[in-house]
Design a protein around this motif. Structure first.
Motif, PDB file in Angstrom:
ATOM      1  N   PRO A 141       0.811  -1.224   0.000  1.00  0.00           N
ATOM      2  CA  PRO A 141       0.000   0.000   0.000  1.00  0.00           C
ATOM      3  C   PRO A 141       0.849   1.281   0.000  1.00  0.00           C
ATOM      4  N   MET A 142       2.015   1.241   0.650  1.00  0.00           N
ATOM      5  CA  MET A 142       2.873   2.437   0.615  1.00  0.00           C
ATOM      6  C   MET A 142       3.344   2.699  -0.821  1.00  0.00           C
ATOM      7  N   GLN A 143       3.666   1.605  -1.565  1.00  0.00           N
ATOM      8  CA  GLN A 143       4.045   1.762  -2.979  1.00  0.00           C
ATOM      9  C   GLN A 143       2.868   2.316  -3.785  1.00  0.00           C
ATOM     10  N   ASN A 144       1.664   1.782  -3.534  1.00  0.00           N
ATOM     11  CA  ASN A 144       0.496   2.247  -4.281  1.00  0.00           C
ATOM     12  C   ASN A 144       0.184   3.716  -3.993  1.00  0.00           C
ATOM     13  N   LEU A 145       0.360   4.134  -2.742  1.00  0.00           N
ATOM     14  CA  LEU A 145       0.112   5.540  -2.405  1.00  0.00           C
ATOM     15  C   LEU A 145       1.100   6.449  -3.129  1.00  0.00           C
ATOM     16  N   MET A 146       2.340   5.956  -3.328  1.00  0.00           N
ATOM     17  CA  MET A 146       3.361   6.747  -4.043  1.00  0.00           C
ATOM     18  C   MET A 146       3.082   6.808  -5.527  1.00  0.00           C
ATOM     19  N   SER A 147       2.592   5.696  -6.095  1.00  0.00           N
ATOM     20  CA  SER A 147       2.572   5.565  -7.562  1.00  0.00           C
ATOM     21  C   SER A 147       1.226   5.950  -8.173  1.00  0.00           C
ATOM     22  N   GLY A 148       0.309   6.479  -7.358  1.00  0.00           N
ATOM     23  CA  GLY A 148      -0.979   6.924  -7.907  1.00  0.00           C
ATOM     24  C   GLY A 148      -2.035   5.827  -7.930  1.00  0.00           C
ATOM     25  N   GLY A 149      -1.854   4.814  -7.109  1.00  0.00           N
ATOM     26  CA  GLY A 149      -2.892   3.793  -6.995  1.00  0.00           C
ATOM     27  C   GLY A 149      -2.422   2.395  -7.324  1.00  0.00           C
ATOM     28  N   GLY A 150      -1.511   2.292  -8.295  1.00  0.00           N
ATOM     29  CA  GLY A 150      -0.899   0.994  -8.620  1.00  0.00           C
ATOM     30  C   GLY A 150      -1.900  -0.127  -8.754  1.00  0.00           C
ATOM     31  N   SER A 151      -1.703  -1.183  -7.985  1.00  0.00           N
ATOM     32  CA  SER A 151      -2.540  -2.380  -8.128  1.00  0.00           C
ATOM     33  C   SER A 151      -3.989  -2.124  -7.701  1.00  0.00           C
ATOM     34  N   TRP A 152      -4.274  -1.071  -6.915  1.00  0.00           N
ATOM     35  CA  TRP A 152      -5.670  -0.770  -6.575  1.00  0.00           C
ATOM     36  C   TRP A 152      -6.432  -0.354  -7.833  1.00  0.00           C
ATOM     37  N   VAL A 153      -5.738   0.426  -8.678  1.00  0.00           N
ATOM     38  CA  VAL A 153      -6.357   0.876  -9.929  1.00  0.00           C
ATOM     39  C   VAL A 153      -6.413  -0.298 -10.908  1.00  0.00           C
ATOM     40  N   GLU A 154      -5.287  -1.016 -11.023  1.00  0.00           N
ATOM     41  CA  GLU A 154      -5.206  -2.115 -11.989  1.00  0.00           C
ATOM     42  C   GLU A 154      -6.283  -3.168 -11.728  1.00  0.00           C
ATOM     43  N   TYR A 155      -6.488  -3.497 -10.446  1.00  0.00           N
ATOM     44  CA  TYR A 155      -7.469  -4.527 -10.105  1.00  0.00           C
ATOM     45  C   TYR A 155      -8.838  -3.919  -9.760  1.00  0.00           C
ATOM     46  N   ASN A 156      -8.928  -2.591  -9.835  1.00  0.00           N
ATOM     47  CA  ASN A 156     -10.194  -1.885  -9.613  1.00  0.00           C
ATOM     48  C   ASN A 156     -10.855  -2.303  -8.293  1.00  0.00           C
ATOM     49  N   VAL A 157     -10.097  -2.237  -7.216  1.00  0.00           N
ATOM     50  CA  VAL A 157     -10.613  -2.681  -5.914  1.00  0.00           C
ATOM     51  C   VAL A 157     -11.166  -1.522  -5.099  1.00  0.00           C
ATOM     52  N   THR A 158     -12.022  -1.844  -4.168  1.00  0.00           N
ATOM     53  CA  THR A 158     -12.584  -0.852  -3.250  1.00  0.00           C
ATOM     54  C   THR A 158     -11.711  -0.754  -1.995  1.00  0.00           C
ATOM     55  N   GLU A 159     -11.954   0.316  -1.246  1.00  0.00           N
ATOM     56  CA  GLU A 159     -11.247   0.494   0.028  1.00  0.00           C
ATOM     57  C   GLU A 159     -11.502  -0.704   0.949  1.00  0.00           C
ATOM     58  N   GLU A 160     -12.724  -1.215   0.933  1.00  0.00           N
ATOM     59  CA  GLU A 160     -13.072  -2.345   1.796  1.00  0.00           C
ATOM     60  C   GLU A 160     -12.273  -3.596   1.403  1.00  0.00           C
ATOM     61  N   ARG A 161     -12.086  -3.772   0.107  1.00  0.00           N
ATOM     62  CA  ARG A 161     -11.342  -4.931  -0.378  1.00  0.00           C
ATOM     63  C   ARG A 161      -9.859  -4.821   0.030  1.00  0.00           C
ATOM     64  N   VAL A 162      -9.311  -3.625  -0.042  1.00  0.00           N
ATOM     65  CA  VAL A 162      -7.925  -3.425   0.397  1.00  0.00           C
ATOM     66  C   VAL A 162      -7.807  -3.786   1.883  1.00  0.00           C
ATOM     67  N   ALA A 163      -8.723  -3.255   2.669  1.00  0.00           N
ATOM     68  CA  ALA A 163      -8.682  -3.502   4.117  1.00  0.00           C
ATOM     69  C   ALA A 163      -8.798  -4.993   4.413  1.00  0.00           C
ATOM     70  N   GLU A 164      -9.650  -5.651   3.658  1.00  0.00           N
ATOM     71  CA  GLU A 164      -9.873  -7.095   3.864  1.00  0.00           C
ATOM     72  C   GLU A 164      -8.615  -7.903   3.540  1.00  0.00           C
ATOM     73  N   ARG A 165      -7.896  -7.489   2.466  1.00  0.00           N
ATOM     74  CA  ARG A 165      -6.735  -8.265   2.017  1.00  0.00           C
ATOM     75  C   ARG A 165      -5.478  -7.999   2.829  1.00  0.00           C
ATOM     76  N   VAL A 166      -5.324  -6.796   3.362  1.00  0.00           N
ATOM     77  CA  VAL A 166      -4.073  -6.509   4.078  1.00  0.00           C
ATOM     78  C   VAL A 166      -4.273  -6.108   5.538  1.00  0.00           C
ATOM     79  N   GLY A 167      -5.464  -5.658   5.877  1.00  0.00           N
ATOM     80  CA  GLY A 167      -5.671  -5.063   7.200  1.00  0.00           C
ATOM     81  C   GLY A 167      -5.358  -5.989   8.362  1.00  0.00           C
ATOM     82  N   SER A 168      -5.946  -7.186   8.344  1.00  0.00           N
ATOM     83  CA  SER A 168      -5.758  -8.042   9.519  1.00  0.00           C
ATOM     84  C   SER A 168      -4.316  -8.523   9.633  1.00  0.00           C
TER      85      SER A 168
END
Lengths: 194, 194
Positions: A141-168
């Motif tokens: 996520p730190m890389q994605n925040l630097m690069s303008g979204g990175g894999s969040w944009v590529e995989y078109n994920v929601t904030e909830e999906r990010v939290a689910e995959r890395v949060g716990s």
């Protein structure tokens, strides 16, 4: 006849291939995909700099060893992008076979010792392994925040999906880092929705 | 106002740029130049696997820290290929300025602690730093032997020139590694002369 040193070098030469395994994340400037070798280096630096986020039972020297070794199996088994679809038992089997082959290049004492560190990381049951896993989940996520979204944009994920995959996984070993990442991820998705 | 964690992350984000600093050596398959981040990772693996080549006064945990940090200054000062022409005092000054800026991104306690590790590596006066330096000089010939000559071919150097540039630094911290490298380098140049 190969000497002990020949076997050590054969392993180090094989490890060179990790520089050609590409990840889902990119460099901070989005110029290209990150590879698993430079990612592993970056994580060791995370461990040195963020050691104050680890609990009292975490052995940072062993965290460094785990992070150096953690992705070697990807030479055979490949990287599994965090938002992709994976067959978890198949991945685990492929990684065990990779560990057999790759650590098996080493003299027996080294093979046993280094593989035990990798197995401890994979099991994520000790405080040390949990902290190492947290860093491995916190850096993308730190890389994605630097690069303008990175894999969040590529995989078109929601904030909830990010939290689910890395949060716990982050929160389990480094709650302070998840608190930080969660706020920055929320701000990024909020800005994007505007 | 930036928090402690903001400063730690700013440093880690800046460090990402080391993945774009290219070296004189290539990957083992000669497909592209190696970058200084993945080189740093490879060296940490060298330290884990070749620890039995270190003398009794070498602290391998500190060797790992040195190798993680040793090339960060190249973000500003660039890499100096081992067979290139360098103005050593100018390079040293540029690297000190780079260390001021890059370690200066960190909170003071971390900046002081990590810079001290880098300075110890640079000075190469302790057994630990000398072993770390040996690995940093030993890995490029191993890459060249894998890739078909690499920088030896590119810079058109003789066996004597290779020995002069890397031999004493390797032998000083890891005589067994220089004995091994010397024999393999000699064999490579002999085969080439045939």
């Amino acid at each position: 006849m190969s000497t002990r040193l020949d076997r050590q070098i054969a392993f180090l030469n094989e490890a060179d291939k990790l520089k050609s395994v590409l990840r889902g994340t990119t460099l901070g400037d989005a110029s290209r995909r990150e590879n698993s070798a430079e990612h592993s280096w970056h994580l060791t630096l995370y461990a040195l700099v963020l050691a104050d986020q680890a609990g009292p039972d975490v052995d940072i020297d062993r965290v460094l060893r785990m992070l150096i070794l953690h992705d070697l199996v990807e030479i055979d088994a490949g990287d599994n992008p965090i938002f992709g679809t994976v067959d978890a038992p198949a991945v685990a089997a492929a990684e065990q076979a990779a560990a057999d082959r790759i650590f098996g290049l080493l003299p027996d004492d080294l093979s046993t010792g280094l593989r035990a560190i990798w197995e401890e990381f994979e099991a994520a049951e000790t405080p040390t392994a949990r902290f190492a896993k947290s860093l491995d989940r916190f850096q993308p996520p730190m890389q994605n925040l630097m690069s303008g979204g990175g894999s969040w944009v590529e995989y078109n994920v929601t904030e909830e999906r990010v939290a689910e995959r890395v949060g716990s996984a982050i929160a389990r070993g480094a709650p302070g880092l998840w608190d930080y990442a969660r706020r920055r991820i929320a701000a990024w998705f909020a800005a994007r929705a505007d």
